[in-house]
Design a protein around this motif. Structure first.
Motif, PDB file in Angstrom:
ATOM      1  N   ARG A 194     -37.142 -20.064  15.532  1.00  0.00           N
ATOM      2  CA  ARG A 194     -35.819 -19.432  15.684  1.00  0.00           C
ATOM      3  C   ARG A 194     -35.910 -18.203  16.578  1.00  0.00           C
ATOM      4  O   ARG A 194     -35.013 -17.947  17.395  1.00  0.00           O
ATOM      5  CB  ARG A 194     -35.270 -19.052  14.311  1.00  0.00           C
ATOM      6  CG  ARG A 194     -34.867 -20.244  13.450  1.00  0.00           C
ATOM      7  CD  ARG A 194     -33.915 -19.815  12.340  1.00  0.00           C
ATOM      8  NE  ARG A 194     -34.484 -18.753  11.528  1.00  0.00           N
ATOM      9  CZ  ARG A 194     -35.170 -18.957  10.415  1.00  0.00           C
ATOM     10  NH1 ARG A 194     -35.398 -20.198   9.992  1.00  0.00           N
ATOM     11  NH2 ARG A 194     -35.656 -17.942   9.715  1.00  0.00           N
ATOM     12  N   ARG A 196     -38.068 -17.716  18.971  1.00  0.00           N
ATOM     13  CA  ARG A 196     -38.225 -18.174  20.350  1.00  0.00           C
ATOM     14  C   ARG A 196     -36.879 -18.577  20.943  1.00  0.00           C
ATOM     15  O   ARG A 196     -36.563 -18.227  22.095  1.00  0.00           O
ATOM     16  CB  ARG A 196     -39.191 -19.360  20.390  1.00  0.00           C
ATOM     17  CG  ARG A 196     -39.509 -19.845  21.807  1.00  0.00           C
ATOM     18  CD  ARG A 196     -40.198 -21.186  21.784  1.00  0.00           C
ATOM     19  NE  ARG A 196     -39.292 -22.239  21.354  1.00  0.00           N
ATOM     20  CZ  ARG A 196     -39.641 -23.508  21.245  1.00  0.00           C
ATOM     21  NH1 ARG A 196     -40.874 -23.883  21.495  1.00  0.00           N
ATOM     22  NH2 ARG A 196     -38.756 -24.413  20.844  1.00  0.00           N
ATOM     23  N   ARG A 197     -36.075 -19.317  20.168  1.00  0.00           N
ATOM     24  CA  ARG A 197     -34.766 -19.734  20.687  1.00  0.00           C
ATOM     25  C   ARG A 197     -33.871 -18.528  20.933  1.00  0.00           C
ATOM     26  O   ARG A 197     -33.104 -18.502  21.906  1.00  0.00           O
ATOM     27  CB  ARG A 197     -34.120 -20.704  19.703  1.00  0.00           C
ATOM     28  CG  ARG A 197     -34.807 -22.061  19.632  1.00  0.00           C
ATOM     29  CD  ARG A 197     -33.963 -23.061  18.860  1.00  0.00           C
ATOM     30  NE  ARG A 197     -33.871 -22.703  17.448  1.00  0.00           N
ATOM     31  CZ  ARG A 197     -34.694 -23.156  16.517  1.00  0.00           C
ATOM     32  NH1 ARG A 197     -35.686 -23.972  16.848  1.00  0.00           N
ATOM     33  NH2 ARG A 197     -34.547 -22.805  15.252  1.00  0.00           N
ATOM     34  N   ILE A 199     -34.843 -15.491  21.766  1.00  0.00           N
ATOM     35  CA  ILE A 199     -35.293 -14.792  22.972  1.00  0.00           C
ATOM     36  C   ILE A 199     -34.910 -15.582  24.220  1.00  0.00           C
ATOM     37  O   ILE A 199     -34.515 -15.011  25.244  1.00  0.00           O
ATOM     38  CB  ILE A 199     -36.808 -14.555  22.897  1.00  0.00           C
ATOM     39  CG1 ILE A 199     -37.135 -13.598  21.744  1.00  0.00           C
ATOM     40  CG2 ILE A 199     -37.343 -13.993  24.206  1.00  0.00           C
ATOM     41  CD1 ILE A 199     -38.614 -13.359  21.544  1.00  0.00           C
ATOM     42  N   GLU A 200     -35.038 -16.923  24.152  1.00  0.00           N
ATOM     43  CA  GLU A 200     -34.658 -17.738  25.307  1.00  0.00           C
ATOM     44  C   GLU A 200     -33.169 -17.637  25.608  1.00  0.00           C
ATOM     45  O   GLU A 200     -32.752 -17.764  26.776  1.00  0.00           O
ATOM     46  CB  GLU A 200     -35.023 -19.201  25.044  1.00  0.00           C
ATOM     47  CG  GLU A 200     -36.521 -19.468  25.052  1.00  0.00           C
ATOM     48  CD  GLU A 200     -36.845 -20.899  24.696  1.00  0.00           C
ATOM     49  OE1 GLU A 200     -35.928 -21.607  24.229  1.00  0.00           O
ATOM     50  OE2 GLU A 200     -38.009 -21.324  24.887  1.00  0.00           O
ATOM     51  N   ALA A 201     -32.345 -17.386  24.586  1.00  0.00           N
ATOM     52  CA  ALA A 201     -30.898 -17.304  24.795  1.00  0.00           C
ATOM     53  C   ALA A 201     -30.460 -15.942  25.333  1.00  0.00           C
ATOM     54  O   ALA A 201     -29.289 -15.766  25.662  1.00  0.00           O
ATOM     55  CB  ALA A 201     -30.162 -17.597  23.482  1.00  0.00           C
ATOM     56  N   ARG A 202     -31.381 -14.984  25.419  1.00  0.00           N
ATOM     57  CA  ARG A 202     -30.997 -13.647  25.904  1.00  0.00           C
ATOM     58  C   ARG A 202     -30.711 -13.690  27.397  1.00  0.00           C
ATOM     59  O   ARG A 202     -31.234 -14.521  28.136  1.00  0.00           O
ATOM     60  CB  ARG A 202     -32.130 -12.650  25.644  1.00  0.00           C
ATOM     61  CG  ARG A 202     -32.272 -12.254  24.183  1.00  0.00           C
ATOM     62  CD  ARG A 202     -33.247 -11.112  24.058  1.00  0.00           C
ATOM     63  NE  ARG A 202     -33.245 -10.532  22.730  1.00  0.00           N
ATOM     64  CZ  ARG A 202     -33.753  -9.346  22.437  1.00  0.00           C
ATOM     65  NH1 ARG A 202     -34.303  -8.618  23.386  1.00  0.00           N
ATOM     66  NH2 ARG A 202     -33.712  -8.880  21.212  1.00  0.00           N
ATOM     67  N   ALA A 204     -30.759 -12.067  31.275  1.00  0.00           N
ATOM     68  CA  ALA A 204     -31.873 -11.563  32.080  1.00  0.00           C
ATOM     69  C   ALA A 204     -32.001 -10.050  32.002  1.00  0.00           C
ATOM     70  O   ALA A 204     -33.097  -9.504  32.159  1.00  0.00           O
ATOM     71  CB  ALA A 204     -31.688 -11.996  33.535  1.00  0.00           C
ATOM     72  N   THR A 230     -41.627  -4.086  26.335  1.00  0.00           N
ATOM     73  CA  THR A 230     -40.257  -4.199  26.834  1.00  0.00           C
ATOM     74  C   THR A 230     -39.641  -2.825  27.072  1.00  0.00           C
ATOM     75  O   THR A 230     -38.903  -2.616  28.049  1.00  0.00           O
ATOM     76  CB  THR A 230     -39.408  -4.998  25.832  1.00  0.00           C
ATOM     77  OG1 THR A 230     -40.024  -6.267  25.581  1.00  0.00           O
ATOM     78  CG2 THR A 230     -38.011  -5.221  26.366  1.00  0.00           C
TER      79      THR A 230
END
Length: 462
Positions: A194, A196-197, A199-202, A204, A230
């Protein structure tokens, strides 16, 4: 690299299979022990039944083998039973006289001894009992041996049945453990999936910290490290944006002035007026170039740009002397005095030599600008463990106490003091370089309360 989930499976499944194999070995041994114990009791009972029907008559040893003694061995596996009665000195009296009996048998009287042997190319289980008849007419030669043996087919069949049942039960348990393990791995790693998903949906440009309250405790150090990295990237991007914004704001006016001066020069026909306009244009270009260099120096000096990662062991005393020698011609041109108090070399710190040299040039340039002709500039460098102390003192107008914090802001200048050609970035550059070297900077009064004293403190390197 192999995934953590696959690594756990590749480690745990072989361990479970090895455990199943070891348990199978122990199960077979336990089954054999239990079956032998049960069958040996029947064997012992038959031997004792035969021994009870041995007697002495007229000096002869006679035996009457009861049918019930051998009837207990009848079964579906067609076991074969062999028996023998041996008189004193192991003389055969009846039965299978070639049964294997351990030579020199010294087993206690009235105790059944059971062992494995081979008879007629078959594996057999042999039981032997030594019995004393207490017959006076035999003059002490009244000890007989009763031997009963049986083949082991029924024993092996029962052992195999018990072994297969036990291994099957254990295999089912291993299968259940494997299914539970798969479910546990899915449940344990599901929060990471969850995450990972998410972070991928963030977007740029989304550099906000990753929430740690929804991740397992063991993963939090990794998330903290990612958030730290970060944050560094966010500070670096912020520094870039500030630099671009400042550059756009500060260069807009000088460029407009240059454009106006060029247009004015193009309209001039008088050579003298044109020459004065070109001289003003040259001065504007010089100021713009100086401001551009200062802004680039400020951008390099910001700690967010990773300057602190490029440090090495440097000699601050040598850097100070080189910077002082570099501005000596300017000092002499303005009839000023420059004094240095400190060692020629040997005061080491961890830092960036180029940036430290830039820091000193900015401080000395400010001192030159604001110190009147005939004034004094002093450089004092010493070691006060655990710090290196650097003081630059001038005899200029100084900075009011209320303005000493404001002068570190970008493009902040004190009106009505010193040379007006400055960019207002000198002390900003100095502070950024100082912070990047884990140092401290403070402004104070010069000698006798006049002028300005800039005090720097850097950690001393061993």
């Amino acid at each position: 690299m192999m995934s953590l989930r696959r690594s756990l499976v590749c480690w745990l499944l072989p361990l479970l299979l090895c455990t199943l194999g070891l348990n199978a070995i122990f199960a077979y041994a336990d089954a054999m022990r239990a079956v032998n114990l049960a069958y040996d009791r029947t064997l012992s009972a038959s031997i004792r039944a035969i021994a009870e029907r041995i007697y002495v008559k007229d000096g002869k040893i006679l035996s009457d083998i009861p049918y019930s003694a051998l009837d207990a061995f009848e079964g579906s596996d067609q076991e074969r039973v062999f028996y023998a009665v041996l008189g004193p000195d192991s003389r055969p009296l009846t039965g299978y006289t070639d049964l294997p009996v351990r030579p020199g048998n010294l087993a206690p009287i009235d105790r059944v001894e059971v062992y494995d042997a081979s008879y007629r190319d078959e594996k057999i289980r042999v039981g032997v009992l030594r019995k004393r008849l207490f017959a006076p007419e035999l003059a002490g030669h009244d000890v007989v041996q009763v031997v009963v043996a049986e083949t082991t087919e029924s024993r092996q069949a029962l052992v195999r049945r018990l072994f297969i049942e036990g291994v099957w039960r254990d295999a089912m348990l291993v299968l259940v453990v494997a299914v539970v393990l798969a479910l546990l791995l899915w449940r344990i790693f599901n929060p990471l999936l969850r995450l990972r998903r998410a972070i991928e949906a963030r977007g740029a440009d989304d550099l906000t910290p990753i929430p740690v309250d929804v991740t397992p405790k063991e993963v939090r150090p990794l998330i903290d490290a990612i958030n730290l990295h970060t944050a560094r990237i966010a500070r670096m991007i912020g520094a870039r944006k500030r630099f671009l914004a400042d550059a756009a704001h500060q260069l807009r006016t000088p460029l407009a002035v240059l454009s106006t001066q060029v247009d004015y020069a193009l309209r001039q026909s008088d050579p003298r007026e044109l020459q004065q306009t070109l001289e003003g244009l040259r001065e504007s270009i010089r100021r713009m170039r100086h401001m551009t260099n200062q802004m680039l120096s400020l951008s390099r000096a910001e700690s967010a740009n990773g300057l602190v990662l490029e440090t090495q062991r440097v000699d601050l005393a040598r850097i100070v002397r080189e910077a002082a020698l570099e501005i000596t011609p300017l000092v002499m041109a303005r009839a000023q005095e420059l004094a240095y108090q400190g060692p020629e070399r040997g005061l080491f710190m961890q830092g960036h030599a180029g940036m430290l040299h830039e820091l000193l040039l900015n401080l000395l340039d400010n001192a030159l600008r604001y110190t009147p002709e005939g004034g004094q500039i002093s450089i004092v460098l010493c070691e006060e463990t655990p710090d290196l102390c650097l003081d630059i003192i001038d005899s200029g107008p100084g900075i009011p106490v209320a303005e000493r914090e404001n002068v570190f802001a970008r493009f902040h200048r004190l009106l009505g003091q010193g040379n007006s050609s400055g960019s207002g970035l000198g002390l900003s550059i100095v502070r950024e370089i100082c912070l990047a070297h884990s140092g401290q900077i403070a402004l104070g009064d010069g000698a006798d309360g006049k002028g300005l004293k800039v005090s720097l403190r850097f950690p001393l390197s061993a």
